[in-house]
Design an enzyme around this catalytic site. Structure first.
Site, PDB file in Angstrom:
ATOM      1  CB  SER A 114     -60.161  58.498 -11.747  1.00 29.49           C
ATOM      2  OG  SER A 114     -60.770  59.555 -12.410  1.00 29.49           O
TER       3      SER A 114
ATOM      4  CG  ASP B 256     -68.043  56.331 -12.967  1.00 28.88           C
ATOM      5  OD1 ASP B 256     -67.663  57.477 -12.694  1.00 28.88           O
ATOM      6  OD2 ASP B 256     -67.368  55.313 -12.716  1.00 28.88           O
TER       7      ASP B 256
ATOM      8  CG  HIS C 116     -65.460  59.099 -10.668  1.00 26.29           C
ATOM      9  ND1 HIS C 116     -65.151  58.379 -11.796  1.00 26.29           N
ATOM     10  CD2 HIS C 116     -64.353  59.810 -10.372  1.00 26.29           C
ATOM     11  CE1 HIS C 116     -63.918  58.652 -12.166  1.00 26.29           C
ATOM     12  NE2 HIS C 116     -63.396  59.518 -11.311  1.00 26.29           N
TER      13      HIS C 116
END
Ligand SMILES: N[C@@H](CC(=O)c1ccccc1NC=O)C(=O)O
Length: 312
Positions: free
Chosen positions: A172, A255, A287
């Site tokens: 991320s 995602d 995610h």
């Protein structure tokens, strides 16, 4: 005959032209939803998926700290937050690979204290794992965080000059920071790291879309700051500094479309620049569990990381 043209909204235009909407055409609500990873999980409600994420990372890190030899809080700079943790395999050999993990959390959550979770299957295969700490916002700003992760990598290779291969993994916001490390002009540093491979997992490579969202509230980036810290704009520098690096751009099936687009576009830009890059669209992940599952030696990305280091 009178032909009348009606003003089409951006949504209708996008649907009619069979393309996804560009972030610049999105209303603030939609843009913020696209950049709220927790709202796209198919497993749990938004709040629950974040709680479960933090719990999984904490428990995994506790387990790694109980099983591995560790060096906790090794300084890589003068600042309070400039410390890293080392997870050491049992081997006596100095000829080992080393993975530096850069945690995520939108540059404003998490720390190295819950970022050793992926160490167990790696130390089992004689890989050293380093979890890097950096000053998240509001204490740190984007320029500082980028400088810190770059200095942490320089410090690790000075400390561990004997290692066989240096690898990076980031999730991320940490994938963004890892991409910034690959895009470093090392002439300002005392060393030039030879990064063999990089795992960029569910990252953000263009910071401009988040400028006007809630994500930027603690970061307070200006457009100038966002541009100079966007890996998508630094591919020529990455090519100069990291042409020998094997890059994996991984994204979760669940995602958000914007996150998936960020990965696809960065992958395509790297590929067009002639870099050694592959795209991994990881099935049945979101995610959060795309990275949580690195606690498991049988997980697809764990195996891929080990394979990259010649250990399958
Ligand atoms: N507002 C964000 C929050 C978020 O990304 C996050 C929050 C706590 C810990 C980690 C996070 N993100 C990724 O690692 C979201 O909707 O997921």
């Amino acid at each position: 005959m009178v032909v009348r043209f009606f003003p089409f909204s951006a949504v209708i235009r996008a649907i009619l032209s069979n393309r996804t909407m560009h972030w610049m055409e999105m209303e603030k609500d939609e843009l913020e939803k696209q950049y709220s990873p927790s709202r796209w999980s198919h497993r749990m409600a938004a709040d629950d998926v974040i709680k479960a994420h933090v719990k999984a990372l904490k428990e995994g890190t506790e387990r790694a700290r109980s099983l591995a030899q560790t060096l906790i809080d090794v300084p890589y700079g003068e600042g309070d937050g400039e410390k890293l943790d080392v997870y050491i395999p049992r081997t006596n050999s100095l000829d080992v690979n080393l993975v530096i993990y850069i945690h995520g959390g939108y540059w404003q959550f998490l720390s190295k204290e819950e970022s050793g979770f992926m160490a167990v299957p790696l130390i089992d295969k004689d890989v050293v794992v380093v979890a890097v700490g950096y000053d998240i916002a509001p204490k740190g700003n984007m320029d500082l965080m980028v400088s810190q992760v770059r200095r942490s990598v320089a410090s690790v290779i000075q400390q561990y000059s004997h290692i066989r291969g240096l690898y990076l993994c980031g999730h991320s916001a940490g994938a963004h920071l890892a991409a910034m490390v690959l895009s470093t002009d090392w002439s300002q540093y005392s060393v030039t790291p030879d990064i063999r491979g990089a795992f960029l997992v569910s990252g953000i490579y263009d910071l401009l879309p988040i400028l006007s969202t809630y994500v930027n509230e603690p970061l307070k980036m200006t457009e100038e700051v966002a541009v100079r810290n966007s890996p998508s704009k630094l591919v020529p520098q990455l090519k100069l500094s990291s042409s020998g690096c094997q890059i994996v751009v991984a994204v979760a099936q669940n995602d958000s479309p914007e996150f998936r687009k960020q990965s696809e576009e960065y992958y395509k830009t790297l590929e067009a620049a002639g870099l050694n890059v592959t795209m991994e669209d990881v099935a049945n992940t979101d995610h959060f569990n795309i990275i949580e599952q690195l606690v498991d030696g049988d997980y697809h990305l764990t195996k891929l990381l080990l394979k990259m280091m010649g250990k399958s």
